[in-house]
Design a protein around this motif. Structure first.
Motif, PDB file in Angstrom:
ATOM      1  N   LEU A  80       8.719   2.927   2.652  1.00 35.81           N
ATOM      2  CA  LEU A  80       8.002   2.952   3.930  1.00 35.81           C
ATOM      3  C   LEU A  80       7.722   4.383   4.383  1.00 35.81           C
ATOM      4  N   SER A  89       4.151   5.712   5.359  1.00 37.39           N
ATOM      5  CA  SER A  89       3.967   5.974   6.792  1.00 37.39           C
ATOM      6  C   SER A  89       3.327   7.329   7.057  1.00 37.39           C
ATOM      7  N   THR A 143      -0.519   1.942  10.405  1.00 34.42           N
ATOM      8  CA  THR A 143       0.698   1.205  10.742  1.00 34.42           C
ATOM      9  C   THR A 143       0.640  -0.234  10.249  1.00 34.42           C
ATOM     10  N   ASP A 156       3.448  -1.966   8.000  1.00 35.16           N
ATOM     11  CA  ASP A 156       4.139  -3.185   8.453  1.00 35.16           C
ATOM     12  C   ASP A 156       3.958  -4.330   7.460  1.00 35.16           C
ATOM     13  N   THR A 157       2.752  -4.394   6.864  1.00 31.66           N
ATOM     14  CA  THR A 157       2.497  -5.456   5.874  1.00 31.66           C
ATOM     15  C   THR A 157       3.367  -5.264   4.641  1.00 31.66           C
ATOM     16  N   ALA A 194       6.817  -6.286   5.438  1.00 35.18           N
ATOM     17  CA  ALA A 194       6.960  -7.736   5.606  1.00 35.18           C
ATOM     18  C   ALA A 194       7.099  -8.462   4.278  1.00 35.18           C
TER      19      ALA A 194
END
Length: 244
Positions: free
Chosen positions: A183, A187, A192, A196-197, A200
């Motif tokens: 991440l 990032s 974002t 986030d995907t 997830a």
């Protein structure tokens, strides 16, 4: 349904007529115990829970589950028995589902045999047994996701080693996608929504949520979707091989 059960029973029986099943179970139990007690500091933590035990499950499955799935279709293709299977009056969906369910039940048996861990922690303290039960359910769901990916990879090759390596590589991506290392890499430059995907899609993130005793529909749908998608891919790939 009857055809699926016939394939399921044939496959599940095949596990236990060779030493493979017993070797797998012994390795799974020994490795899980070693990691829990010696690496996870089960006794020295002073807490009556199974967090050290379940924390290693994604990594155990990453190595051990591909050893189950590498033979699902690769061995059938190598020995030529897949041609016989494909001539039977059953649909590809029934064959794929029967094989997958047998592998999933077999993984469930191996997982259930870790029950002495649960008994031990109850003897030593007063754990939240609801959380432990949720963690067991989440672990079995996660094993199903690993199995579905491996089952989809297996028809691609007759070589079981290649099937093992490819399955491990793809499952590794799903396992680590929510880690800080991955991440942090994205990032720095990705939106974002993308970060986030990626997070997830992590096996660990979704499993840890269930293992904490929080049964969120989102996590259940995630694992169910992974299983359904890769079983669909499995059916398509076997159909392609049949047509070829």
């Amino acid at each position: 349904m009857l055809n699926t059960f016939t394939i399921f029973r044939r496959e599940l029986t095949s596990y236990f007529i060779t030493p493979l099943a017993y070797i797998f179970i012994v390795i799974f139990l020994a490795t899980a115990g070693t990691l829990t007690f010696f690496v996870g500091n089960f006794f020295t933590r002073g807490q009556a829970d199974l967090e050290p035990f379940f924390g290693f499950h994604p990594w155990l499955y990453l190595i051990l589950i591909p050893a189950i799935t590498m033979r699902l279709w690769a061995e059938e293709r190598k020995t030529g028995t897949v041609e016989l299977l494909l001539t039977l009056p059953i649909s590809m969906t029934q064959a794929v589902l029967g094989k997958f369910l047998a592998a999933w039940v077999f993984a469930g048996i191996a997982l259930a045999l870790t029950f002495p861990m649960w008994i031990t922690v109850n003897v030593l303290g007063s754990p939240d047994n609801g959380t432990v039960l949720a963690a067991y359910g989440g672990s079995w769901l996660m094993a199903g996701a690993f199995l579905a990916i491996g089952a989809a990879i297996s028809p691609l090759t007759k070589n079981q080693v290649i099937a093992f390596v490819l399955t491990t590589a793809i499952c590794f991506i799903f396992t680590v996608s929510g880690s800080g290392l991955v991440l942090n890499f994205f990032s720095g430059w990705a939106p974002t929504l993308v970060v986030d995907t990626i997070a997830a899609f992590s096996f660990i993130t979704n499993f840890n949520a269930i293992a904490r005793g929080v049964i969120d529909l989102h996590n259940l749908i995630y694992f169910a979707s992974i299983i359904a998608f890769f079983l669909f891919v499995n059916v398509q790939l076997v159909d392609l091989k049949k047509a070829g």
